[in-house]
Every structure is written in structure tokens, then in C-alpha cells.
Design a protein around this motif. Structure first.
Motif, PDB file in Angstrom:
ATOM      1  N   SER A 360       0.810  -1.211   0.000  1.00  0.00           N
ATOM      2  CA  SER A 360       0.000   0.000   0.000  1.00  0.00           C
ATOM      3  C   SER A 360       0.845   1.264   0.000  1.00  0.00           C
ATOM      4  O   SER A 360       0.311   2.354  -0.214  1.00  0.00           O
ATOM      5  N   VAL A 361       2.119   1.149   0.253  1.00  0.00           N
ATOM      6  CA  VAL A 361       3.005   2.316   0.229  1.00  0.00           C
ATOM      7  C   VAL A 361       3.031   2.931  -1.170  1.00  0.00           C
ATOM      8  O   VAL A 361       3.210   4.142  -1.320  1.00  0.00           O
ATOM      9  N   GLN A 362       2.823   2.129  -2.212  1.00  0.00           N
ATOM     10  CA  GLN A 362       2.810   2.640  -3.577  1.00  0.00           C
ATOM     11  C   GLN A 362       1.682   3.654  -3.767  1.00  0.00           C
ATOM     12  O   GLN A 362       1.899   4.736  -4.318  1.00  0.00           O
ATOM     13  N   VAL A 363       0.496   3.303  -3.314  1.00  0.00           N
ATOM     14  CA  VAL A 363      -0.637   4.220  -3.437  1.00  0.00           C
ATOM     15  C   VAL A 363      -0.425   5.442  -2.555  1.00  0.00           C
ATOM     16  O   VAL A 363      -0.731   6.573  -2.950  1.00  0.00           O
ATOM     17  N   PHE A 364       0.102   5.231  -1.363  1.00  0.00           N
ATOM     18  CA  PHE A 364       0.367   6.342  -0.452  1.00  0.00           C
ATOM     19  C   PHE A 364       1.368   7.320  -1.067  1.00  0.00           C
ATOM     20  O   PHE A 364       1.188   8.544  -1.010  1.00  0.00           O
ATOM     21  N   SER A 365       2.426   6.795  -1.677  1.00  0.00           N
ATOM     22  CA  SER A 365       3.430   7.646  -2.319  1.00  0.00           C
ATOM     23  C   SER A 365       2.829   8.413  -3.490  1.00  0.00           C
ATOM     24  O   SER A 365       3.173   9.584  -3.726  1.00  0.00           O
ATOM     25  N   LEU A 366       1.915   7.780  -4.226  1.00  0.00           N
ATOM     26  CA  LEU A 366       1.236   8.455  -5.324  1.00  0.00           C
ATOM     27  C   LEU A 366       0.424   9.639  -4.818  1.00  0.00           C
ATOM     28  O   LEU A 366       0.418  10.720  -5.420  1.00  0.00           O
ATOM     29  N   TRP A 367      -0.263   9.447  -3.703  1.00  0.00           N
ATOM     30  CA  TRP A 367      -1.058  10.526  -3.101  1.00  0.00           C
ATOM     31  C   TRP A 367      -0.164  11.693  -2.681  1.00  0.00           C
ATOM     32  O   TRP A 367      -0.474  12.854  -2.973  1.00  0.00           O
ATOM     33  N   LEU A 368       0.932  11.407  -2.013  1.00  0.00           N
ATOM     34  CA  LEU A 368       1.831  12.479  -1.579  1.00  0.00           C
ATOM     35  C   LEU A 368       2.411  13.224  -2.771  1.00  0.00           C
ATOM     36  O   LEU A 368       2.620  14.444  -2.721  1.00  0.00           O
ATOM     37  N   ASN A 415      -8.083  21.241  -5.610  1.00  0.00           N
ATOM     38  CA  ASN A 415      -7.874  19.854  -5.165  1.00  0.00           C
ATOM     39  C   ASN A 415      -8.031  19.735  -3.649  1.00  0.00           C
ATOM     40  O   ASN A 415      -7.369  18.922  -3.018  1.00  0.00           O
ATOM     41  N   TYR A 416      -8.927  20.514  -3.081  1.00  0.00           N
ATOM     42  CA  TYR A 416      -9.042  20.589  -1.627  1.00  0.00           C
ATOM     43  C   TYR A 416      -9.345  19.241  -0.991  1.00  0.00           C
ATOM     44  O   TYR A 416      -8.859  18.927   0.098  1.00  0.00           O
ATOM     45  N   LEU A 417     -10.131  18.394  -1.643  1.00  0.00           N
ATOM     46  CA  LEU A 417     -10.502  17.108  -1.046  1.00  0.00           C
ATOM     47  C   LEU A 417      -9.300  16.201  -0.856  1.00  0.00           C
ATOM     48  O   LEU A 417      -9.315  15.332   0.025  1.00  0.00           O
ATOM     49  N   PHE A 418      -8.254  16.360  -1.668  1.00  0.00           N
ATOM     50  CA  PHE A 418      -7.041  15.569  -1.477  1.00  0.00           C
ATOM     51  C   PHE A 418      -6.347  15.924  -0.168  1.00  0.00           C
ATOM     52  O   PHE A 418      -5.576  15.115   0.362  1.00  0.00           O
ATOM     53  N   TYR A 419      -6.610  17.121   0.361  1.00  0.00           N
ATOM     54  CA  TYR A 419      -5.980  17.582   1.592  1.00  0.00           C
ATOM     55  C   TYR A 419      -6.908  17.467   2.800  1.00  0.00           C
ATOM     56  O   TYR A 419      -6.486  17.766   3.918  1.00  0.00           O
ATOM     57  N   SER A 420      -8.149  17.072   2.594  1.00  0.00           N
ATOM     58  CA  SER A 420      -9.102  17.034   3.707  1.00  0.00           C
ATOM     59  C   SER A 420      -9.740  15.657   3.863  1.00  0.00           C
ATOM     60  O   SER A 420      -9.314  14.859   4.701  1.00  0.00           O
ATOM     61  N   SER A 421     -10.750  15.345   3.052  1.00  0.00           N
ATOM     62  CA  SER A 421     -11.453  14.073   3.231  1.00  0.00           C
ATOM     63  C   SER A 421     -10.561  12.882   2.931  1.00  0.00           C
ATOM     64  O   SER A 421     -10.741  11.809   3.522  1.00  0.00           O
ATOM     65  N   MET A 422      -9.573  13.043   2.032  1.00  0.00           N
ATOM     66  CA  MET A 422      -8.659  11.930   1.775  1.00  0.00           C
ATOM     67  C   MET A 422      -7.823  11.608   3.010  1.00  0.00           C
ATOM     68  O   MET A 422      -7.440  10.446   3.224  1.00  0.00           O
ATOM     69  N   VAL A 423      -7.551  12.611   3.831  1.00  0.00           N
ATOM     70  CA  VAL A 423      -6.820  12.372   5.086  1.00  0.00           C
ATOM     71  C   VAL A 423      -7.648  11.468   5.997  1.00  0.00           C
ATOM     72  O   VAL A 423      -7.110  10.570   6.659  1.00  0.00           O
ATOM     73  N   VAL A 424      -8.965  11.682   6.016  1.00  0.00           N
ATOM     74  CA  VAL A 424      -9.842  10.837   6.827  1.00  0.00           C
ATOM     75  C   VAL A 424      -9.822   9.400   6.319  1.00  0.00           C
ATOM     76  O   VAL A 424      -9.735   8.449   7.092  1.00  0.00           O
ATOM     77  N   GLY A 517     -21.036  11.350   0.622  1.00  0.00           N
ATOM     78  CA  GLY A 517     -21.276  12.640   0.016  1.00  0.00           C
ATOM     79  C   GLY A 517     -21.432  13.766   1.008  1.00  0.00           C
ATOM     80  O   GLY A 517     -21.811  14.880   0.644  1.00  0.00           O
ATOM     81  N   MET A 518     -21.185  13.550   2.301  1.00  0.00           N
ATOM     82  CA  MET A 518     -21.311  14.609   3.292  1.00  0.00           C
ATOM     83  C   MET A 518     -19.953  15.221   3.558  1.00  0.00           C
ATOM     84  O   MET A 518     -18.957  14.834   2.976  1.00  0.00           O
ATOM     85  N   ASP A 519     -19.911  16.166   4.474  1.00  0.00           N
ATOM     86  CA  ASP A 519     -18.713  16.966   4.667  1.00  0.00           C
ATOM     87  C   ASP A 519     -17.772  16.311   5.668  1.00  0.00           C
ATOM     88  O   ASP A 519     -17.916  16.466   6.872  1.00  0.00           O
ATOM     89  N   LEU A 520     -16.795  15.579   5.165  1.00  0.00           N
ATOM     90  CA  LEU A 520     -15.738  15.028   6.005  1.00  0.00           C
ATOM     91  C   LEU A 520     -14.658  16.096   6.124  1.00  0.00           C
ATOM     92  O   LEU A 520     -13.965  16.380   5.153  1.00  0.00           O
ATOM     93  N   ARG A 521     -14.502  16.679   7.296  1.00  0.00           N
ATOM     94  CA  ARG A 521     -13.641  17.853   7.435  1.00  0.00           C
ATOM     95  C   ARG A 521     -12.433  17.520   8.297  1.00  0.00           C
ATOM     96  O   ARG A 521     -12.503  16.743   9.238  1.00  0.00           O
ATOM     97  N   ILE A 522     -11.344  18.164   7.979  1.00  0.00           N
ATOM     98  CA  ILE A 522     -10.084  17.842   8.623  1.00  0.00           C
ATOM     99  C   ILE A 522      -9.963  18.461  10.014  1.00  0.00           C
ATOM    100  O   ILE A 522      -9.329  17.898  10.897  1.00  0.00           O
TER     101      ILE A 522
END
Length: 735
Positions: A360-368, A415-424, A517-522
Motif C-alpha cells: 500500500s506504500v505505492q498508493v500512499f506515495s502516489l497521493w503524496l 484539489n481541496y478534497l485531497f488535503y481534507s477528506s482523503m486524510v480521513v 457525500g457529506m462533509d468530512l472535514r479535517i
């Protein structure tokens, strides 16, 4: 000797070439043939030889030439020169000349296409609608009226790119097929990550030796440079999505080719088996329907794509300098946003328990990589350049600052969702695997926090966006004073669209809790907010570290570093655990909070028909019965699609001349059967009306219960068992 005979001789040499010397000789013969024949004489080559060449290059039914070249540098160089898109590449020079005259067309096998493409091609969707679904379908759909199916028809260049894109996908599928075909095995596809694919990975080198880029990655980079050119900030960007209403100002054929290349990679590598492959507005506007996740399964994306996707993202996001204005970033990889978000999210959510954390580090590295575009420079491609001069140029570090600046503000907002809901989503993944490899999970969490805390300007921007989002969702008018409010509607639409189809009923142990589809907030203080998830993760990590044997000081230092970053991120918002609270009590609390959820009678909150397959059911039978139940509910209007108030009694007026006497036993019997059938229809209508008014639906899924099947089987086999026992008793003389 004519070209037709030479083509068959080349085909024979290709099939017999398995060793490096034989492959080298075959490549030399093919190159000589292509250089000696003009384009109007190459039809036999592309009709006879080219399909066999692709079969050997990628080895879909045997070992591939690309795989053989991994252990032979000379053959690797020869293959790269042969397949190179540059002016000296014999194959692509011939492809270009033949395609200009449209001499050869191919039908790509439907079974090799991404899953969602297979579904729409086999459906009743018209060719005109398909042309507007994806740029790949535009003018490339051929409908075979005799076979009653739709196919993708491609020219030579497009046919090669399709097979090139399918190659890493086929390797991941092959790894899964070799390890078994049941659902549990398919769910563990992330176990066989890129390290198991020698053509793409860089394994097998000596300790301390500098890793060499694979032949496949070098070819991919050369194709991107040749077919997806990049220029300055305001210049022609041919890989932009056609949905941006971009007005063509340069060579139209170059634009179409570049868009085709990028879209092919996106569909094969990112979308593929996604159960929501297209944006929701597009699906609604075209009247399309896709199967529910419970019908198609929720397998993680195909493994083996980490390196190729990272290279694609790096290339499309490597800017000569930071964007000069907030909208400039819209020209860079716009079409990647939704498929990349869903690819990373599905990898985190559906990664099965028991899979190796290293995969899973491959996907994690792609995200970063995606959320730190300011760290991408030419030097990341230096090892992929074909000449020494290009490698030296790539090693020269750009003068721009390798950190977040205000110039990247527009990119963050888009790309705000990559920094917020993706963290969740990532923290949910971390909680699921903290027991498997606590050291790796801590390091991954530390890297994410490092990105968020790398700049005070970035952190302040993320906070301001969330504040504007919360106030607008709450209906407050104070958001009007925030200059970021204009971005909130698009962020909300992205959240609804990018997380379409995801709910707790589909994911065991998710943190969505039916908040699809709801607001997952950081920065939220809710139970599923990032601050609470991090606090519970720290407690679990500390517990797991103390369970390790040997020296744990390094892990404790990493944990302290994460705690410092958490405090920097949230400040006074973090609630410290009381001293008197023992670690055991804290762990018991968080263990209950993060226990993997399984559907149980009386506790499941979602649609009972769409709950995930449980261990007490026969999986294939449950899926079949769900489909039958949905079909019956739809055709009997039990799914709420008919207004029950309009359903009334039906009266039949009988005319006088239709009344006659019943004579004879046959007519009496017919009258009796008609009466019984009429009463049966009336009773069925009454029952259906009652079910419609009460909202009751047909649910045949209960018949898939293993216990029920065992009981029914026992009753069915009981006469056989008794006869067998009687026979045994008679043999031994018992009465």
C-alpha cells in the motif's frame, strides 16, 4: 520474394524467438523490413506480423520480450530503440505513415477493456450516447449488427497504445489468477504489488547498486514526451480534458492524439473496475445506469500500477515554475482529478485486512506526489532520459523554491478534497493496519502531517476553506465576508461526485458511517474528525509498540515526532489524555470505537438488500437472488416508482349479449378454472396494493442463508440417507 511471403517469414521468426540472441535477430529483421518497404507495401506487415509482434512484446499468453530484456542490458537498449517514438524509431515511423493513409484498422478485444467499458458496450446504450461518454469512444465505436454487439475500432497507433496500457493491468490480473479465483483471493490483490512484476520493478540489483529504471517506464516517459507535449503556462496544453470547452488553436490531430493517450492511461489504470466510473452529472444527463457496488463487488484497484501512475502524475504536474495565477493550474492534468481521487480512496478503503503494508506504500506515495506538486522537478525524470545530455540536464535542479507558496493557492483550492477528506480515508486505513506494521503506519502518518504542516500559509488556507465551508453549510451569511466562499459550491459538488457510491454498507470498518457525500472535514471536532482519529491512533500505536520485542526506542521517537506534528496542526484543540487513565482503559475505548463493522440482524442501518455479503450466506447465490428481487420489485412497482394513491379497483362492464347459459361439463370446468384464476389475480392485486402502501419489497436473499440451504438439503437427502442406512442394516443382519 514478395512482401506477403516476407511477412509470414517474419511472423515465424517472432514466434520462435525466446532467448535474447533470437529476439535481437528478430528485431533486426523487422527493422530492415520496415526500412526497405514504403507505406503502401506495409499492409501485409500490419495485418500478419504486427499482432504477433504485440503478442510477443507483452507476452499475454507467455513470457514477454520486455521481461526477457530485464536481465539483458543490450537487448533492453535494442528494444527501446525499436519501440522509441523518435525519428529513428522504425516501428513508429511506419505506423505514422500507414495511419495517414488509413490502410489498417483493428478491433480491440472487448474482454481486455476496462470493466466499465465492457459494461456499457454490452448494454443497450446507443452509439451516439457512447460517443459523448468518453473521448476514447468518439468515432471509434463499430456496431456489428450480425453479432449484435459494439466494438472499439482503432488505427495502428491507437491499437498499440491500448495494448501498452493494458500490459501492467494484465500482469496484476495474472498474479491474482495464479493465486486463486475465489473472492477472498481477489480481495488480496494488493498483496501482489509492483515488486512482483519484474518488467516494472527495479528489483534484482546488488546491495548498494543504484536502481535502474525499467524498460517499460522508459518507454512510457518517451511516449508522454512525444505525444503529450508541454509548453509554457499560457500555451497549448493538448492533454487537457475536452470537457473544459477548450478552443483548438494548434494542430488538431496532435490534440486528439494527446487526449487519446492520456485518457487511455486514465481509463485502464485508474478507472477500470470503478463502480462509479463517470461523473454523476454526466451519468444523469445521459440517462446512464451502472450496477450497484453490491452487484459488481468492491475489489481494490488492479495492483502493479504504483510506478506507472506516479510517473504519469509527475509528468503532468511538473511545471517549469509555479502557476502565475489561481486559474493557471486548471490547464495541468484537470482530467486526472476525479479518477485519481477515487483510485487512491478505493485503495485505502478496500485494501483487505491481512495484505502487506508494503504494497500500500505505492498508493500512499502516489497521493503524496499529487499533493506536493511543488516538489516535482526535472530531476525526477533524469534516470528515464535516453541520452547522457538529457540526463545531465534533468539533474540540474530548478531555481524555483521547492515548497508551498501563494502561487499554488489555486491548485490547493481546486484539489481541496485531497488535503481534507482523503486524510480521513487514510486514517481509516491506518487504523485498520496499525496492528500489522506499526512502524510503517507511524512513518506514513508522519509524512502526511509533514505536508500539512510544511507551511503556515498552507495550513492557514486549509483552515479558512473549512471555515467558509462550515458557515455556508450551516446557512450563515457570515461566509460572504470570506473571499473563499466562491470555491465552496465546487468543493461540495466534488465531494458529492468523487465519493459517489461509497457508504458504510459497502465497507467493513469504514469511518463514513453512512455519510456518503457529506462533509468530512479535517479540523472537525466530530467523532470522525481528523483530530479524534489521530488521538485514538496514537493510543493504539503506543499500545502496539509496547507489544513489540526488542529495542522499541526508535518507534517511540517516531511516535513523539508525530505527536509534535499533531500539536502543531491542531494546537489547543487536542485534548490530552488524563494521567490517571491507564493505557489499558484507553485502548479498550478505542478498540470498541474502531471494531470492524459486520452486518447483523437488528443492527444494520442501511438498505437490507444492499448490505455486504456476510459469512453466513452463499455469495454467488446471494448476488443472483438480489438481482432477481430487484427485477421483481421494479416490474411489480414495489420500489416506490408508482403512486399508490392512483391504484384502485377495476370494474368490467359485461354486455347483455355476452351473457349465455353454461351447458356441458367442459364449459363448467372452464368456468370454474376461470373463476379460480380470477380470484387468484384479485388476491395478488390486493397483496401487491398492501405491499405498495406499506413500502414492503420482495427479498429473496434470505434463501441464500447457509443454514437454510443445509436444512433444505437435509430434507431432500433424508430419503436417500434412510434407504442407505436400511441397506447397511440389512447387510449386517439388522432388521
Amino acid at each position: 520474394m514478395d512482401s506477403q511471403t516476407l511477412a509470414h517469414d517474419l511472423q515465424a521468426s517472432i514466434f520462435s524467438a525466446t532467448t535474447p540472441p533470437q529476439i535481437a535477430a528478430a528485431l533486426a529483421s523487422i527493422s530492415a523490413f520496415l526500412k526497405c518497404h514504403p507505406s503502401d507495401q506495409l499492409r501485409p506487415f500490419f495485418s500478419v506480423v504486427f499482432p504477433s509482434l504485440l503478442r510477443r512484446l507483452f507476452g499475454f499468453d507467455s513470457i514477454s520480450w520486455l521481461q526477457v530484456a530485464t536481465s539483458d542490458p543490450a537487448l533492453s537498449s535494442q528494444l527501446f530503440a525499436f519501440l522509441s517514438p523518435g525519428p529513428g524509431g522504425p516501428l513508429f515511423s511506419s505506423i505514422s505513415s500507414v495511419d495517414q493513409e488509413a490502410l489498417v484498422r483493428y478491433i480491440f478485444p472487448v474482454e481486455r477493456l476496462p470493466q466499465w467499458m465492457r459494461y456499457v458496450l454490452q448494454s443497450s446504450i446507443s452509439t451516439e450516447v457512447l460517443a459523448s461518454v468518453s473521448p476514447i469512444f468518439s468515432s471509434r465505436i463499430k456496431e456489428d449488427e450480425l453479432l449484435n454487439l459494439k466494438q472499439v475500432q482503432l488505427n495502428i497507433f491507437e491499437y498499440y497504445i491500448f495494448w501498452f496500457a493494458y500490459f501492467p493491468v494484465s500482469r496484476g490480473i495474472a498474479e491474482v489468477s495464479n493465486s486463486g479465483s475465489d473472492r477472498a483471493t481477489r480481495k488480496s490483490r494488493l498483496e501482489n504489488w509492483v515488486s512482483s512484476i519484474p518488467v516494472i520493478s527495479t528489483t534484482g540489483r546488488k546491495p548498494g547498486q543504484k536502481p535502474e529504471s525499467s524498460l517499460y517506464l522508459r518507454l512510457l516517459y518517451s511516449y508522454l514526451k512525444a505525444f503529450v507535449p508541454k509548453f509554457g503556462s499560457g500555451s497549448f496544453m493538448p492533454y487537457r480534458s475536452s470537457m473544459l470547452n477548450y478552443s483548438l488553436t494548434d494542430d488538431e490531430s496532435a490534440y486528439i492524439k494527446a487526449e487519446f493517450v492520456v485518457q487511455t492511461f486514465v481509463q485502464f489504470w485508474m478507472v477500470d473496475n470503478d463502480f462509479s466510473p463517470l461523473p454523476v452529472p454526466v451519468v444523469h444527463s445521459l440517462g446512464l445506469t451502472f450496477p450497484h457496488p453490491a452487484m459488481v463487488g468492491t475489489d481494490p484497484p488492479t495492483p502493479g500500477l504504483g510506478d506507472v501512475l506516479k510517473l504519469l502524475v509527475n509528468y503532468l504536474h511538473c511545471y517549469p515554475s509555479a502557476p502565475e495565477d489561481e486559474n493557471a493550474h486548471m490547464m495541468f492534468g484537470k482530467s486526472l482529478q476525479r479518477p485519481l481521487y477515487r483510485f487512491i480512496m478505493r485503495s485505502f478503503l478496500y485494501c483487505p485486512v491481512g495484505a502487506s503494508i508494503k504494497n500500500s506504500v505505492q498508493v500512499f506515495s502516489l497521493w503524496l506526489t499529487y499533493i506536493e506538486p511543488w516538489n516535482i522537478s526535472k530531476e525526477v525524470f533524469s534516470e528515464l532520459e535516453s541520452t547522457k545530455e538529457q540526463r545531465d540536464e534533468g539533474m540540474e535542479r530548478n531555481n524555483r523554491e521547492m515548497r508551498y507558496t501563494v502561487a499554488w493557492r489555486g491548485y490547493i483550492l481546486e484539489n481541496y478534497l485531497f488535503y481534507s477528506s482523503m486524510v480521513v480515508h487514510f486514517l481509516g486505513f491506518a487504523h485498520k493496519f496499525i496492528h500489522a506494521d506499526v512502524g510503517s503506519v507511524i512513518k506514513m502518518v508522519s509524512e502526511v502531517l509533514e505536508v500539512l504542516c510544511s507551511s503556515t500559509e498552507l495550513l492557514a488556507l486549509l483552515r479558512r476553506v473549512e471555515t467558509a465551508y462550515c458557515t455556508r453549510q450551516a446557512g450563515s451569511s457570515s461566509y460572504l465576508s470570506n473571499d473563499l466562499y466562491k470555491y465552496i459550491p465546487s468543493i461540495h459538488e466534488q465531494l458529492q461526485d468523487w465519493e459517489d457510491g461509497i457508504s458504510e454498507s459497502d465497507i467493513s470498518g469504514s469511518f463514513l458511517h453512512e455519510r456518503s457525500g457529506m462533509d468530512l472535514r479535517i479540523f472537525s471536532n466530530r467523532e470522525d474528525g481528523v483530530s479524534n482519529l489521530l488521538q485514538l491512533l496514537l493510543l493504539r500505536a503506543e499500545h502496539e509498540i509496547h507489544l513489540l520485542s526488542g529495542d522499541i526506542s526508535r518507534h517511540l521517537q517516531d511516535l513523539d515526532l508525530v505527536k509534535a506534528k499533531v500539536k502543531k496542526l491542531f494546537g489547543d484543540q487536542i485534548v490530552q489524555t488524563p494521567v490517571q487513565t491507564s493505557l489499558k482503559e484507553s485502548f479498550t475505548y478505542q478498540k470498541d470505537a474502531f471494531t470492524l463493522r459486520r452486518p447483523k440482524v437488528g443492527k444494520y442501518k442501511g438498505d437490507w438488500m444492499k448490505r455486504p455479503i456476510s459469512d453466513t450466506e452463499v455469495a454467488w447465490l446471494a448476488v443472483l437472488l438480489i438481482r432477481v428481487s430487484d427485477w421483481l420489485n421494479q416490474h411489480l412497482a414495489l420500489d416506490g416508482g408508482v403512486d399508490t394513491d392512483d391504484v384502485g379497483h377495476t370494474y368490467v362492464e359485461v354486455k347483455g349479449d355476452e351473457v349465455r347459459q353454461i351447458t356441458g361439463p367442459k364449459e363448467a370446468l372452464w368456468f370454474f378454472l376461470t373463476l379460480v384464476f380470477s380470484w387468484f389475480v384479485v388476491m395478488c392485486n390486493l397483496v401487491l396494493g398492501f405491499m405498495r402502501r406499506r413500502g414492503i419489497k420482495i427479498n429473496l436473499r434470505v434463501l441464500a442463508s447457509k443454514r437454510l440451504i443445509v436444512v433444505i438439503s437435509g430434507f431432500a437427502l433424508w430419503p436417500v440417507i434412510t434407504r442407505g442406512l436400511s441397506g447397511v442394516a440389512s447387510v449386517f443382519g439388522f432388521s
